[in-house]
Scaffold this motif. Structure first.
Motif, PDB file in Angstrom:
ATOM      1  N   LEU A   1      -1.755   0.374  14.963  1.00 53.74           N
ATOM      2  CA  LEU A   1      -2.569  -0.115  13.857  1.00 53.74           C
ATOM      3  C   LEU A   1      -2.162  -1.556  13.553  1.00 53.74           C
ATOM      4  N   ARG A   2      -3.049  -2.494  13.868  1.00 52.80           N
ATOM      5  CA  ARG A   2      -2.769  -3.919  13.671  1.00 52.80           C
ATOM      6  C   ARG A   2      -2.555  -4.209  12.187  1.00 52.80           C
ATOM      7  N   GLY A   3      -1.405  -4.784  11.862  1.00 51.30           N
ATOM      8  CA  GLY A   3      -1.094  -5.142  10.481  1.00 51.30           C
ATOM      9  C   GLY A   3      -0.458  -4.029   9.676  1.00 51.30           C
ATOM     10  N   GLY A   4      -0.423  -2.814  10.235  1.00 52.93           N
ATOM     11  CA  GLY A   4       0.235  -1.686   9.596  1.00 52.93           C
ATOM     12  C   GLY A   4      -0.301  -1.340   8.213  1.00 52.93           C
ATOM     13  N   ILE A   5       0.565  -0.701   7.428  1.00 50.66           N
ATOM     14  CA  ILE A   5       0.147  -0.250   6.098  1.00 50.66           C
ATOM     15  C   ILE A   5      -0.114  -1.430   5.161  1.00 50.66           C
ATOM     16  N   LEU A   6       0.480  -2.582   5.447  1.00 50.56           N
ATOM     17  CA  LEU A   6       0.190  -3.755   4.618  1.00 50.56           C
ATOM     18  C   LEU A   6      -1.278  -4.156   4.752  1.00 50.56           C
ATOM     19  N   ALA A   7      -1.810  -4.119   5.971  1.00 46.56           N
ATOM     20  CA  ALA A   7      -3.231  -4.436   6.181  1.00 46.56           C
ATOM     21  C   ALA A   7      -4.112  -3.366   5.548  1.00 46.56           C
ATOM     22  N   TRP A   8      -3.685  -2.099   5.646  1.00 47.85           N
ATOM     23  CA  TRP A   8      -4.437  -1.004   5.032  1.00 47.85           C
ATOM     24  C   TRP A   8      -4.495  -1.187   3.512  1.00 47.85           C
ATOM     25  N   ALA A   9      -3.352  -1.498   2.908  1.00 40.45           N
ATOM     26  CA  ALA A   9      -3.295  -1.689   1.456  1.00 40.45           C
ATOM     27  C   ALA A   9      -4.172  -2.860   1.033  1.00 40.45           C
ATOM     28  N   GLU A  10      -4.140  -3.913   1.791  1.00 41.58           N
ATOM     29  CA  GLU A  10      -4.941  -5.103   1.483  1.00 41.58           C
ATOM     30  C   GLU A  10      -6.440  -4.795   1.532  1.00 41.58           C
ATOM     31  N   ALA A  11      -6.852  -4.031   2.533  1.00 39.46           N
ATOM     32  CA  ALA A  11      -8.283  -3.782   2.736  1.00 39.46           C
ATOM     33  C   ALA A  11      -8.822  -2.575   1.978  1.00 39.46           C
TER      34      ALA A  11
END
Length: 136
Positions: A118-128
């Motif tokens: 998962l590109r960007g991990g949970i940080l990307a998930w939280a952001e989006a």
């Protein structure tokens, strides 16, 4: 005085994905958070594995993820856990930003298990998608 932030990944000795690929090492297939969300919304069959540590898991998690910390994958126990979970499903692995999950996928690939990072991990998930997950 501090004038700029350092590159954390570089500081910790984690090579960028492009440098890894150019060095001739195994490429790690990736999936974006938008692609993951679309698969979740479509109820597609996949297994999401979180390789962060238990204390990070307590901070926040992506719905439906299974916690198998990287140290367990490194010692082999986690490889067998992943194998049992998959049962023919596609594997998607994540961590905080994508570096540890890429390392986990290399170990899993060596054991004959294919998957996507998962590109960007949970940080990307939280952001989006989930601003309730603290950025730590």
């Amino acid at each position: 005085p501090i004038t700029q932030l350092i590159d954390y990944e570089q500081f910790c000795g984690i090579p960028p994905a492009q440098a890894t690929e150019q060095a001739g090492q195994t490429e790690i297939p990736e999936i974006t958070v938008a692609e993951l969300k679309a698969r979740m919304d479509a109820h597609q069959d996949f297994v999401l594995v979180d390789v962060r540590n238990p204390n990070e898991w307590e901070i926040g998690r992506i719905p439906g993820a299974h916690l198998i910390p990287l140290p367990q994958i490194e010692n082999g126990d986690g490889v067998e856990q992943v194998r049992r979970l998959l049962n023919g499903s596609e594997l998607i692995v994540h961590c905080k930003s994508g570096a540890r999950s890429a390392k986990a996928l290399k170990i899993l690939q060596a054991a004959g298990i294919q998957g996507k990072n998962l590109r960007g991990g949970i940080l990307a998930w939280a952001e989006a998608y989930d601003p309730s997950i603290p950025k730590y």
